[in-house]
Scaffold this motif. Structure first.
Motif, PDB file in Angstrom:
ATOM      1  N   ASP A  75      -6.799  -2.116   1.890  1.00  0.00           N
ATOM      2  CA  ASP A  75      -7.774  -1.358   1.055  1.00  0.00           C
ATOM      3  C   ASP A  75      -7.085   0.047   0.663  1.00  0.00           C
ATOM      4  N   ARG A  77      -6.383   2.447   2.596  1.00  0.00           N
ATOM      5  CA  ARG A  77      -6.305   3.711   3.550  1.00  0.00           C
ATOM      6  C   ARG A  77      -5.115   3.717   4.453  1.00  0.00           C
ATOM      7  N   GLN A  79      -4.137   3.879   8.480  1.00  0.00           N
ATOM      8  CA  GLN A  79      -4.829   4.104   9.711  1.00  0.00           C
ATOM      9  C   GLN A  79      -3.742   4.536  10.854  1.00  0.00           C
ATOM     10  N   TYR A  97      -8.523   7.791   9.970  1.00  0.00           N
ATOM     11  CA  TYR A  97      -8.080   6.940   8.827  1.00  0.00           C
ATOM     12  C   TYR A  97      -7.837   8.115   7.795  1.00  0.00           C
ATOM     13  N   GLN A 100      -9.584   6.789   0.841  1.00  0.00           N
ATOM     14  CA  GLN A 100     -10.843   6.132   0.392  1.00  0.00           C
ATOM     15  C   GLN A 100     -10.536   4.654   0.165  1.00  0.00           C
ATOM     16  N   ALA A 101     -11.449   3.782   0.687  1.00  0.00           N
ATOM     17  CA  ALA A 101     -11.011   2.279   0.502  1.00  0.00           C
ATOM     18  C   ALA A 101     -11.375   1.958  -0.691  1.00  0.00           C
ATOM     19  N   GLN A 102     -10.312   1.440  -1.414  1.00  0.00           N
ATOM     20  CA  GLN A 102     -10.174   1.056  -2.798  1.00  0.00           C
ATOM     21  C   GLN A 102     -10.533  -0.614  -2.880  1.00  0.00           C
ATOM     22  N   TYR A 103     -11.270  -0.995  -3.621  1.00  0.00           N
ATOM     23  CA  TYR A 103     -11.291  -2.422  -3.922  1.00  0.00           C
ATOM     24  C   TYR A 103     -11.248  -2.808  -5.317  1.00  0.00           C
TER      25      TYR A 103
END
Length: 117
Positions: A75, A77, A79, A97, A100-103
């Motif tokens: 996504d 980020r 980790q 983390y 931002q998570a990107q979808y």
């Protein structure tokens, strides 16, 4: 007569296989001459075309170990895990983390690998 020979051979085999006898082949267990563990290593992989981005670093001196590893998640980020072990205290880790998570709005289409021949 053959029973006596068989009995003598069996007695010799049992005496030879006793667990307190020294090993016939190989080396014994390492002795205290090696001392406590001490090492330091790291590696990293960053291959933008494939999306692989990960690494690991660790050092140890006796009973104390500390290190970290990171991986770029699907996504987007990053980790990161920082950890340490001090003797019998157990594995203590802190996970963080970045980003931002990107979808994607559309899933990526599957593209089969080329065939040759």
């Amino acid at each position: 007569m053959s029973y006596k020979i068989l009995a003598v051979l069996a007695t010799v085999a049992v005496a030879h296989a006793r667990p307190d006898s020294p090993p016939i082949y190989g080396y014994g267990a390492p002795g205290p001459a090696f001392g406590p563990a001490k090492y330091d290593f790291n590696y990293a992989v960053n291959d933008p075309p494939s999306g692989n981005d990960f690494g690991h670093q660790e050092s140890r001196d006796g009973d104390f170990t500390q290190g970290s590893y990171y991986v770029r998640l699907p996504d987007g980020r990053l980790q990161t895990v920082n950890y340490n072990v001090d003797g019998d205290s157990g594995f203590v880790a802190e996970v963080s983390y970045e980003g931002q998570a990107q979808y994607p709005s559309q899933p990526r289409a599957y593209t089969p690998a080329p065939t040759y021949g």
